[in-house]
Every structure is written in structure tokens, then in C-alpha cells.
Design a protein around this motif. Structure first.
Motif, PDB file in Angstrom:
ATOM      1  N   ASN A   1      -0.921   4.947  -5.379  1.00  0.00           N
ATOM      2  CA  ASN A   1      -2.273   5.391  -5.046  1.00  0.00           C
ATOM      3  C   ASN A   1      -2.254   6.075  -3.687  1.00  0.00           C
ATOM      4  N   LEU A   2      -2.566   7.358  -3.674  1.00  0.00           N
ATOM      5  CA  LEU A   2      -2.480   8.124  -2.435  1.00  0.00           C
ATOM      6  C   LEU A   2      -3.551   7.735  -1.433  1.00  0.00           C
TER       7      LEU A   2
ATOM      8  N   ASP B   1       0.810  -1.212   0.000  1.00  0.00           N
ATOM      9  CA  ASP B   1       0.000   0.000   0.000  1.00  0.00           C
ATOM     10  C   ASP B   1       0.848   1.268   0.000  1.00  0.00           C
ATOM     11  N   ALA B   2       2.096   1.162   0.377  1.00  0.00           N
ATOM     12  CA  ALA B   2       2.983   2.332   0.348  1.00  0.00           C
ATOM     13  C   ALA B   2       3.702   2.470  -0.986  1.00  0.00           C
TER      14      ALA B   2
ATOM     15  N   ALA C   1       1.176   7.077   2.887  1.00  0.00           N
ATOM     16  CA  ALA C   1       0.385   6.909   1.665  1.00  0.00           C
ATOM     17  C   ALA C   1       1.261   6.376   0.545  1.00  0.00           C
ATOM     18  N   GLU C   2       2.495   6.911   0.473  1.00  0.00           N
ATOM     19  CA  GLU C   2       3.442   6.455  -0.537  1.00  0.00           C
ATOM     20  C   GLU C   2       4.870   6.720  -0.055  1.00  0.00           C
TER      21      GLU C   2
ATOM     22  N   ASP D   1       2.105   1.636  -4.247  1.00  0.00           N
ATOM     23  CA  ASP D   1       1.199   1.336  -5.361  1.00  0.00           C
ATOM     24  C   ASP D   1       0.825   2.564  -6.177  1.00  0.00           C
TER      25      ASP D   1
ATOM     26  N   THR E   1      -4.489   4.616  -0.729  1.00  0.00           N
ATOM     27  CA  THR E   1      -4.182   3.363  -0.028  1.00  0.00           C
ATOM     28  C   THR E   1      -2.997   3.622   0.886  1.00  0.00           C
ATOM     29  N   ILE E   2      -3.130   3.188   2.114  1.00  0.00           N
ATOM     30  CA  ILE E   2      -2.191   3.589   3.165  1.00  0.00           C
ATOM     31  C   ILE E   2      -1.582   2.358   3.815  1.00  0.00           C
TER      32      ILE E   2
HETATM   33 CA    CA Z   1      -0.574   4.012  -1.494  1.00  0.00          CA
END
Ligand code: CA
Length: 128
Positions: A13-14, A8-9, A122-123, A11, A16-17
Motif C-alpha cells: 500500500n503506497l 508499513d513498508a 512507502a514500500e 504491505d 502507508t509509510i
Molecule cells: Ca506501504
């Protein structure tokens, strides 16, 4: 929850955490997350994007004190290439350091901004 998938970090995608365990107890800091870049690169920075969602828990897990490591084998990390403290806000955080060649990047969250035993992201990106 036992914490989310580490993917999730990474991907892109902000929303997904990645987060560490926060119900049914929590794991004490420090927390670490590692990036396997798949090949050897010259790395000179790390970008940490805190969670971007709103709400009362938005600051939970925001990293404060941190250390960054680069490794060629994912086992031997040597000394930190960067240490510091992130500001307590949701803006993108770039850590810059003298370039080091390696395949693995590690972000070690020494403390959360409010001293809670959580880490979230988030990323996380490697920068060259
Ligand atoms: Ca993410």
C-alpha cells in the motif's frame, strides 16, 4: 511518535509509510530496515519507493546515501552488495547488484537527501 510499524513498508500500500521517529527527538542516521523473505532466494536487486503523498513534508525521510546487504541468517551481513545515492525525487528507485543468495535483505539509509535525521519509505521490495 516513535516511528511507524515496519510492516508499513511491506504491505503493498503506497499510502502507508514506514518512518523513523520525528517528534520528541529523532534517532540519528544511519537507519536500517530488514526484510525477512521467509525462505532463501537469489536476490539481485532492491526497490525503494519513497513516500508518494504530497504536501510540505513529502520529501522528509527520503533516502539519499544508502547501502544494501543480503544475509543468509539475518546476523552475518558481510560487505554491502550495493552502495550509492538516490536522487532527491519521489520516483521508484531500483538498486541492482550481483545476485546473492539469502533470506534477509537490509536497506541501510546512511543519510537523508536533505541531511535530516529521518528515514521514510512507502514500500521496499526485494527483486530477483
Ligand atoms: Ca506501504
Amino acid at each position: 511518535m516513535n516511528g511507524s510499524a515496519r510492516d508499513d513498508a511491506f504491505d503493498g500500500n503506497l499510502s502507508t509509510i514506514w518512518y523513523t521517529k520525528y517528534t520528541g527527538g529523532s534517532d540519528p542516521a544511519p537507519h536500517e530496515i530488514q526484510i525477512n523473505m521467509g525462505a532463501s532466494y537469489s536476490v539481485s536487486g532492491l526497490r525503494y519507493l519513497p513516500r508518494q503523498d504530497g504536501g510540505s513534508g513529502a520529501a522528509n525521510g527520503r533516502i539519499g546515501q544508502h547501502e544494501v546487504y543480503v544475509s543468509t541468517d539475518g546476523t552475518n551481513w558481510g560487505t554491502a552488495v550495493a552502495t550509492g545515492a538516490f536522487a532527491n525525487d519521489a520516483s521508484q528507485k531500483d538498486v541492482r547488484f550481483t545476485a546473492k543468495t539469502g533470506q534477509y535483505l537490509r536497506l541501510r539509509a546512511v543519510s537523508e537527501v536533505a541531511g535530516n535525521p529521518w528515514t521514510s519509505a512507502a514500500e521496499i521490495y526485494a527483486l530477483n
